[in-house]
Structure formats: C-alpha cells, structure tokens
Design an enzyme around this catalytic site. Structure first.
Site, mmCIF file in Angstrom:
data_model
loop_
_atom_site.group_PDB
_atom_site.id
_atom_site.type_symbol
_atom_site.label_atom_id
_atom_site.label_comp_id
_atom_site.label_asym_id
_atom_site.label_seq_id
_atom_site.Cartn_x
_atom_site.Cartn_y
_atom_site.Cartn_z
ATOM 1 N N ARG A 200 -9.765 7.891 -0.960
ATOM 2 C CA ARG A 200 -10.438 8.166 0.040
ATOM 3 C C ARG A 200 -11.400 9.174 -0.432
ATOM 4 O O ARG A 200 -11.029 10.235 -1.229
ATOM 5 C CB ARG A 200 -9.809 8.665 1.390
ATOM 6 C CG ARG A 200 -9.309 7.598 2.068
ATOM 7 C CD ARG A 200 -8.754 8.201 3.595
ATOM 8 N NE ARG A 200 -8.622 7.055 4.623
ATOM 9 C CZ ARG A 200 -9.489 6.931 5.227
ATOM 10 N NH1 ARG A 200 -10.520 7.284 5.550
ATOM 11 N NH2 ARG A 200 -9.354 5.819 6.189
ATOM 12 N N HIS B 185 -3.895 -4.948 7.644
ATOM 13 C CA HIS B 185 -3.747 -3.788 8.633
ATOM 14 C C HIS B 185 -2.779 -3.950 9.881
ATOM 15 O O HIS B 185 -2.738 -4.946 10.586
ATOM 16 C CB HIS B 185 -5.120 -3.683 8.972
ATOM 17 C CG HIS B 185 -5.498 -1.987 9.251
ATOM 18 N ND1 HIS B 185 -5.038 -1.497 10.386
ATOM 19 C CD2 HIS B 185 -5.832 -1.096 8.551
ATOM 20 C CE1 HIS B 185 -5.189 -0.163 10.360
ATOM 21 N NE2 HIS B 185 -5.830 0.118 9.225
ATOM 22 N N GLU C 38 -8.621 -0.154 -3.219
ATOM 23 C CA GLU C 38 -9.358 -0.080 -1.861
ATOM 24 C C GLU C 38 -10.466 1.130 -1.727
ATOM 25 O O GLU C 38 -9.769 2.070 -2.080
ATOM 26 C CB GLU C 38 -8.444 -0.007 -0.888
ATOM 27 C CG GLU C 38 -8.658 -0.584 0.473
ATOM 28 C CD GLU C 38 -7.788 -0.296 1.698
ATOM 29 O OE1 GLU C 38 -6.533 -0.874 1.476
ATOM 30 O OE2 GLU C 38 -7.963 0.468 2.745
ATOM 31 N N THR D 152 -8.265 3.284 8.346
ATOM 32 C CA THR D 152 -9.676 2.340 8.308
ATOM 33 C C THR D 152 -9.593 1.605 9.982
ATOM 34 O O THR D 152 -8.466 1.174 10.419
ATOM 35 C CB THR D 152 -9.482 1.214 7.281
ATOM 36 O OG1 THR D 152 -9.165 1.958 6.149
ATOM 37 C CG2 THR D 152 -10.784 0.555 7.240
ATOM 38 N N ARG E 235 -7.299 12.487 1.187
ATOM 39 C CA ARG E 235 -6.130 13.030 2.011
ATOM 40 C C ARG E 235 -4.763 12.558 1.527
ATOM 41 O O ARG E 235 -3.787 13.155 1.958
ATOM 42 C CB ARG E 235 -6.396 12.612 3.264
ATOM 43 C CG ARG E 235 -6.384 11.032 3.641
ATOM 44 C CD ARG E 235 -6.607 10.685 5.122
ATOM 45 N NE ARG E 235 -7.876 10.867 5.475
ATOM 46 C CZ ARG E 235 -8.486 10.467 6.726
ATOM 47 N NH1 ARG E 235 -7.508 9.544 7.337
ATOM 48 N NH2 ARG E 235 -9.589 10.630 6.971
ATOM 49 N N HIS F 33 0.864 6.099 1.936
ATOM 50 C CA HIS F 33 1.699 7.010 2.786
ATOM 51 C C HIS F 33 2.855 7.732 2.031
ATOM 52 O O HIS F 33 3.544 8.804 2.524
ATOM 53 C CB HIS F 33 2.154 6.088 4.064
ATOM 54 C CG HIS F 33 1.313 5.770 4.837
ATOM 55 N ND1 HIS F 33 0.240 6.761 5.555
ATOM 56 C CD2 HIS F 33 0.746 4.699 5.249
ATOM 57 C CE1 HIS F 33 -0.731 6.099 6.344
ATOM 58 N NE2 HIS F 33 -0.466 4.939 6.027
ATOM 59 N N HIS G 147 -5.738 3.373 -1.473
ATOM 60 C CA HIS G 147 -7.160 3.618 -1.070
ATOM 61 C C HIS G 147 -7.346 5.222 -1.282
ATOM 62 O O HIS G 147 -6.912 6.030 -0.783
ATOM 63 C CB HIS G 147 -6.915 3.439 0.541
ATOM 64 C CG HIS G 147 -8.576 3.886 1.184
ATOM 65 N ND1 HIS G 147 -8.495 3.707 2.691
ATOM 66 C CD2 HIS G 147 -9.656 4.001 0.550
ATOM 67 C CE1 HIS G 147 -9.728 3.967 2.707
ATOM 68 N NE2 HIS G 147 -10.691 4.217 1.616
ATOM 69 N N GLU H 131 -10.892 -9.827 2.989
ATOM 70 C CA GLU H 131 -9.597 -9.471 3.747
ATOM 71 C C GLU H 131 -10.021 -9.480 5.071
ATOM 72 O O GLU H 131 -10.736 -8.636 5.587
ATOM 73 C CB GLU H 131 -9.233 -7.965 3.193
ATOM 74 C CG GLU H 131 -7.870 -7.581 3.516
ATOM 75 C CD GLU H 131 -7.059 -6.383 3.242
ATOM 76 O OE1 GLU H 131 -7.203 -5.978 2.094
ATOM 77 O OE2 GLU H 131 -6.657 -5.613 3.953
ATOM 78 N N ASN I 17 0.895 -1.071 -0.099
ATOM 79 C CA ASN I 17 0.189 0.065 -0.090
ATOM 80 C C ASN I 17 0.745 1.231 -0.035
ATOM 81 O O ASN I 17 1.648 1.442 0.880
ATOM 82 C CB ASN I 17 -0.828 -0.114 1.154
ATOM 83 C CG ASN I 17 -1.891 1.359 1.481
ATOM 84 O OD1 ASN I 17 -1.478 2.348 1.148
ATOM 85 N ND2 ASN I 17 -3.082 0.974 1.719
HETATM 86 N N1 PXP Z 1 -5.912 -3.369 4.338
HETATM 87 C C1 PXP Z 1 -6.631 -2.308 4.384
HETATM 88 C C2 PXP Z 1 -8.178 -2.839 4.326
HETATM 89 C C3 PXP Z 1 -6.484 -1.144 4.986
HETATM 90 O O1 PXP Z 1 -7.574 -0.145 4.963
HETATM 91 C C4 PXP Z 1 -5.253 -1.010 5.197
HETATM 92 C C5 PXP Z 1 -4.736 0.669 5.562
HETATM 93 O O2 PXP Z 1 -5.195 1.544 4.384
HETATM 94 C C6 PXP Z 1 -4.219 -1.721 5.159
HETATM 95 C C7 PXP Z 1 -4.709 -3.134 4.651
HETATM 96 C C8 PXP Z 1 -2.821 -1.628 5.044
HETATM 97 O O3 PXP Z 1 -2.750 -1.180 6.682
HETATM 98 P P1 PXP Z 1 -1.240 -0.640 7.254
HETATM 99 O O4 PXP Z 1 -0.898 0.627 6.238
HETATM 100 O O5 PXP Z 1 -1.551 -0.696 8.449
HETATM 101 O O6 PXP Z 1 -0.206 -1.774 6.767
#
Ligand code: PXP
Length: 240
Positions: free
Chosen positions: A44, A189, A69, A100, A48, A9, A42, A150, A6
């Site tokens: 949003r 997550h 996402e 999330t 953001r 960030h 993701h 998931e 992901n």
């Molecule tokens: N899976 C989902 C559904 C999420 O919402 C997120 C955070 O955007 C992640 C995985 C990844 O989480 P993390 O950034 O804590 O690794």
C-alpha cells in the site's frame, strides 16, 4: 485451481510491535511448503502492513509465484516493473479504508490505466484487474488489455449464508462473462472455509486469493493446517 495466500496480515502482526516477528517472508515459505500455489502481497501507498523490503525478499524466493497487488500509481508501476512478479492485480486504494472495499470502476478509468496495464503486460507480467462481477466492468477489463479479472467476492462472503444465492449467481455470471471475453478469472476477498465452496465450484475460476481468514485460522491450526483445511474445502466443492 490455485490458492494464493495473502500474507499481509502477518506483516500487520509484526508491525504491531515494531520488530521483525512474525516475518512475512518466513510465512510465505511456510505457505508454499504447505501446498499453497502462490503468495499475494498488497504494497500500500502508506506501507501499513507489507513493506518494500518484504516484497523484494518474497520476490527473491526461488520458484515462488508472486501476485503483487497494487494501485495503478506511477510509484507502484515502477516497483512492479523493477521486480517483475509473475502477476499483478490492480486494485482501488483509499487511505482511510480498513481493507480494499470493492472493485475498480473501469468506466472512470481511461488511458492512464490502459497505459499501466500495457507497460506491465509488456514486461511479461500477467495483469489482472479487481472488479465487481458486472459484465460491463468485465468487458472493459478486456478492452483495457488486462489478461485476467479478479472478481470481488466480499459482498457474497459477507452476506449471511442463507442470503448468498443472488451474490453467487452474479459471480457465476461474471465468471462466464470473463471466460467469454477470453480473460482468466480469479476471485478473492473475504473468503473463508465455508464461503470458498461456492466459488471453487465455478469451473472458470483458476485462482483464489485468501488472506485474513487463513492467517486467523493459523492461530488455531498453524499455517500448514489452515492451508490444508482450505484446500480440502476447495477440492470438495470442485469435485462435487
Ligand atoms: N483480493 C484482493 C484484491 C484484496 O484486496 C484482498 C485483501 O487484501 C484479498 C483478495 C484477500 O482478502 P481477504 O484478506 O479478505 O482474504
């Protein structure tokens, strides 16, 4: 087991200065070059971090498996149907949350979610719903027509290491329930190099989605180094 990185960030860091660096598309290329199996973003409602243009450009990268996402809003369903990513993961979304905060409550979801899933799946997109490892939620995911769940790993990953056992047991039971329902089972997550092991050891899990830890780890090890370290932790756990 796939590792989907992901890159939200990277966009957060870029947006902190309002410029173009660091670029999440460049980061996505770097992750794939370093052995990631896919990229998660993701988009949003408040944009953001990841923005529409980022998603479009990442989607246009040849051979890249994009996991989009999204909240199941008409706007996001429309974007997904236009871009046709390989996969969508439907998540709950609140404006005020930092990230999330947990899985969807599918008991409260009815025809609109089933319709969104049906439209996405009808366009050839693999649709997952983000849920707690609760057999009732998993059965509802199957009934709503999702192809995958998931499982939310945040509670497990955030617990002190010595207190993770019961959370991992719930995830194991959730992965078995998903498999029994004929669903693909993903997880994500809050995972880091330590907590990923318990998840990677569950044979039903075919994909993990990891963002925050990997982008943070890249500060110290570079993105390729961070991915290599995570992969090694995943492989060691699965092999054991
Ligand atoms: N899976 C989902 C559904 C999420 O919402 C997120 C955070 O955007 C992640 C995985 C990844 O989480 P993390 O950034 O804590 O690794």
């Amino acid at each position: 087991m796939r590792l989907s990185v992901n890159v939200d960030h990277v966009a957060t860091l870029r947006n902190a200065r309002g410029g173009r660096f660091p670029c999440p598309v460049e980061a996505a290329r770097c992750c794939i070059g370093a052995g990631a199996d896919g990229i998660t973003v993701h988009l949003r409602e408040d944009r953001r971090h990841i923005r529409d243009e980022d998603v479009r450009r990442i989607r246009a990268e040849p051979g890249l498996r994009l996991n989009f996402e999204m909240a199941a809003t008409p706007e996001m369903v429309g974007i997904a149907l236009e871009l046709r990513p390989a996969a969508c993961c439907i998540v709950p979304e609140k404006r005020a949350e930092l990230t999330t905060e947990g899985g969807l409550d599918l008991r409260a979801a009815g025809a609109p979610l089933a319709e969104a899933i049906g439209r996405l799946a009808g366009a050839g997109i693999e649709v997952a719903v983000f849920v707690e490892p609760d057999p009732e939620q998993i059965a509802l995911a199957a009934a709503l027509g999702a192809q995958a769940v998931e499982l939310h790993t945040g509670t497990y990953a955030d617990a002190p290491e010595a207190a993770r056992g019961p959370h991992l047991a719930r995830l194991r039971a959730g992965a078995e329930a998903a498999s029994a329902q004929g669903l693909l089972c993903h997880a994500g997550h809050g995972l880091d190099e330590c907590s990923v092991g318990g998840i990677a050891a569950l044979p039903q899990i075919s994909e993990v989605s990891i963002g925050h830890f990997l982008i943070g780890s890249a500060v110290f090890h570079g993105l390729p180094g961070a991915i290599a370290r995570m992969r090694a932790a995943m492989q060691a756990a699965r092999a054991a």
